[in-house]
Design a protein around this motif. Sequence first.
Motif, mmCIF file in Angstrom:
data_model
loop_
_atom_site.group_PDB
_atom_site.id
_atom_site.type_symbol
_atom_site.label_atom_id
_atom_site.label_comp_id
_atom_site.label_asym_id
_atom_site.label_seq_id
_atom_site.Cartn_x
_atom_site.Cartn_y
_atom_site.Cartn_z
ATOM 1 N N UNK A 57 -14.974 -4.189 1.663
ATOM 2 C CA UNK A 57 -16.284 -3.537 1.580
ATOM 3 C C UNK A 57 -16.213 -2.252 0.763
ATOM 4 N N UNK A 58 -15.122 -1.514 0.928
ATOM 5 C CA UNK A 58 -15.017 -0.200 0.300
ATOM 6 C C UNK A 58 -14.597 -0.254 -1.160
ATOM 7 N N UNK A 59 -13.823 -1.290 -1.531
ATOM 8 C CA UNK A 59 -13.257 -1.331 -2.883
ATOM 9 C C UNK A 59 -13.640 -2.641 -3.576
ATOM 10 N N UNK A 60 -14.347 -2.577 -4.693
ATOM 11 C CA UNK A 60 -14.790 -3.799 -5.381
ATOM 12 C C UNK A 60 -13.657 -4.639 -5.957
ATOM 13 N N UNK A 61 -12.439 -4.095 -5.968
ATOM 14 C CA UNK A 61 -11.291 -4.848 -6.472
ATOM 15 C C UNK A 61 -10.562 -5.618 -5.381
ATOM 16 N N UNK A 82 -10.763 10.143 5.364
ATOM 17 C CA UNK A 82 -9.750 10.319 4.313
ATOM 18 C C UNK A 82 -9.107 8.989 3.962
ATOM 19 N N UNK A 83 -8.899 8.140 4.974
ATOM 20 C CA UNK A 83 -8.318 6.824 4.719
ATOM 21 C C UNK A 83 -9.294 5.946 3.942
ATOM 22 N N UNK A 84 -10.566 6.045 4.262
ATOM 23 C CA UNK A 84 -11.572 5.279 3.520
ATOM 24 C C UNK A 84 -11.607 5.702 2.057
ATOM 25 N N UNK A 85 -11.503 6.987 1.816
ATOM 26 C CA UNK A 85 -11.500 7.470 0.438
ATOM 27 C C UNK A 85 -10.254 6.991 -0.301
ATOM 28 N N UNK A 86 -9.135 6.945 0.406
ATOM 29 C CA UNK A 86 -7.901 6.428 -0.187
ATOM 30 C C UNK A 86 -8.072 4.968 -0.600
ATOM 31 N N UNK A 87 -8.736 4.186 0.245
ATOM 32 C CA UNK A 87 -8.972 2.770 -0.060
ATOM 33 C C UNK A 87 -9.866 2.630 -1.291
ATOM 34 N N UNK A 111 -1.407 -14.597 9.783
ATOM 35 C CA UNK A 111 -0.555 -14.734 8.605
ATOM 36 C C UNK A 111 -1.384 -14.337 7.391
ATOM 37 N N UNK A 112 -0.966 -13.304 6.699
ATOM 38 C CA UNK A 112 -1.748 -12.737 5.595
ATOM 39 C C UNK A 112 -1.094 -13.066 4.260
ATOM 40 N N UNK A 113 -1.926 -13.523 3.326
ATOM 41 C CA UNK A 113 -1.472 -13.806 1.956
ATOM 42 C C UNK A 113 -2.229 -12.900 0.998
ATOM 43 N N UNK A 114 -1.514 -12.400 0.003
ATOM 44 C CA UNK A 114 -2.102 -11.550 -1.026
ATOM 45 C C UNK A 114 -1.855 -12.193 -2.378
ATOM 46 N N UNK A 115 -2.949 -12.468 -3.075
ATOM 47 C CA UNK A 115 -2.866 -13.110 -4.393
ATOM 48 C C UNK A 115 -1.990 -14.359 -4.356
ATOM 49 N N UNK A 116 -2.110 -15.117 -3.263
ATOM 50 C CA UNK A 116 -1.408 -16.383 -3.123
ATOM 51 C C UNK A 116 -0.003 -16.297 -2.565
ATOM 52 N N UNK A 117 0.532 -15.084 -2.373
ATOM 53 C CA UNK A 117 1.890 -14.908 -1.860
ATOM 54 C C UNK A 117 1.850 -14.310 -0.457
ATOM 55 N N UNK A 118 2.834 -14.683 0.351
ATOM 56 C CA UNK A 118 2.886 -14.168 1.720
ATOM 57 C C UNK A 118 3.003 -12.651 1.702
ATOM 58 N N UNK A 119 2.134 -11.990 2.464
ATOM 59 C CA UNK A 119 2.064 -10.531 2.466
ATOM 60 C C UNK A 119 2.563 -9.930 3.778
ATOM 61 N N UNK A 120 2.202 -10.547 4.891
ATOM 62 C CA UNK A 120 2.591 -9.980 6.176
ATOM 63 C C UNK A 120 2.296 -10.927 7.317
ATOM 64 N N UNK A 121 2.919 -10.665 8.444
ATOM 65 C CA UNK A 121 2.801 -11.516 9.621
ATOM 66 C C UNK A 121 2.583 -10.642 10.840
ATOM 67 N N UNK A 122 1.709 -11.073 11.745
ATOM 68 C CA UNK A 122 1.500 -10.334 12.980
ATOM 69 C C UNK A 122 0.527 -9.188 12.813
ATOM 70 N N UNK A 123 0.382 -8.451 13.891
ATOM 71 C CA UNK A 123 -0.573 -7.348 13.902
ATOM 72 C C UNK A 123 -0.189 -6.280 12.883
ATOM 73 N N UNK A 124 -1.179 -5.850 12.103
ATOM 74 C CA UNK A 124 -0.999 -4.752 11.165
ATOM 75 C C UNK A 124 -2.225 -3.866 11.252
ATOM 76 N N UNK A 125 -2.007 -2.572 11.264
ATOM 77 C CA UNK A 125 -3.136 -1.645 11.296
ATOM 78 C C UNK A 125 -3.669 -1.426 9.884
ATOM 79 N N UNK A 126 -4.850 -0.853 9.806
ATOM 80 C CA UNK A 126 -5.438 -0.518 8.511
ATOM 81 C C UNK A 126 -4.507 0.409 7.732
#
Length: 527
Positions: free
Chosen positions: A142-146, A105-110, A171-186
Amino acid sequence: MLDANVKKQLDTYLQNIVTPIEISVSADRSAKAAELSSLASEIAGLSDKIALNQVERKRTPSMAIAPVGEIPRVSFAGIPMGHEFTSLVLALLQAGGHPSKADPALQEQIRNIQGEFHFETYISLSCQNCPDVVQALNLMAKLNPNITHEMIDGALFQDEVEQRQIMAVPAVYLNGEHFGQGRMSLEEIVAKIDTGAEQRTAAELNERAPYDVLVLGGGPAGAAAAIYAARKGIRTALVAERFGGQVMDTVGIENFISMPYTEGPKLAASLEQHVKEYGVDIITGQRAAQLKRDKLIELELASGATLASKSVILATGARWRELGVPGEAEYRTKGVAYCPHCDGPFFKGKHVAVIGGGNSGIEAAIDLAGIVKHVTVLEFADTLRADEVLVRKARSMANIDIITNAQTTEVLGDGSKVNGLQYTDRVSGELKQLDLAGIFVQIGLVPNTEFLKDSGLEMNRMGEIVIDTRGATSIPGVFAAGDATTVPYKQIVISMGAGATAALGAFDHLIRTSVADEPAEALSMAS
């Protein structure tokens, strides 16, 4: 690059590739680029379904992976070895059509997420928290072409690390902006970018029928409790922000009976798989907000959902204790760190401090001494609390200084990163200052029980839940286990035993009483 045993194991895994894939390598004349090219060649040589080609990419050395004929959406800037080798293997298998084990269900959501999302994750190869984030984002790409994702080894791209002032990973960046830090689950990542997901999940959870046993917490205590409860044939659910709890932040485990050595993430994965075998409803990405007891016990979640159960087992664990001094919060991830294994490599050749003279503090100092230029250990008490063997090792190392009777009073910085700390000599009363690039806090644990403050549950002055020999708390039908309780020793094996005890206690409670029939006066003992 790969020894014979690793090649043999990898060859077995690559048999699961069903559709041809292509590895695109961007290399220059550097030694690291040669290593990456060698690694890619060895992998391609193990399967006739893997092609290899040379390209020019923004970051070099790097490699991208995709089905043949597709533009790559998953890439690795650097050499994905160490903890990231598993991320590489999974990326190869998923590109080759091997299905993910993530919730369908989570994969389909993605797949249905709309918008353009270009993720970059800065990691260190010694970070045990980073692979979870890398693998989650790789699967999303892998799941979403966007969606695209690139893992970036901070040690190889120091200019970027310094420009973005990255001092902690992942350290995660999304579209060039800081998105999140540390462990994050799917689940956590998806919830942040899929607007409306939290409301949909809350609505679904609100419709669930009451459980017999509701376990709160996904660490060793929670996992053991869920398994023991489910084995009794009663309807069981486990709720947690993430599965594994604090174990996920533990690198080496050498005192787990029957297992001379393992690592935290491996143990957590085994625990989760074991729980799943018993049909337990696993609800992750949820944080507890309040516990109430009426005819049933109700657990309110921060998402707005409410779950009801005939009994509850609290196994919320603990987290690293913070200093609570000026500057700590301001410079967290900018020089103030809590995981020496994850963030130590960012301080190579620099001066750092470790706050805390217990086992975790001295172990951190020993580990860091092999990376940084100098380590200063600050201990509040007049003696170190660590095991003597660790103390002897630390004192034998030329680049470790130990200061006792030191009370840290302030973290200092230049506005963007740490540059020192102040401490008070508890003997002389003198205020002193150390010039530092990093501060690693290792001063023990604090129980995750704040949400229980208005529940009427009996807790001690440290916020630990008071339990009896059966794991029962002061509220009928509510049990507790693990590091969040008054159990005297905070150890994995003890938490597991406590979780089993609490589950058996809850089962005994269920067969002897009906929560719905208990008099309201029973709550008086909790008030």
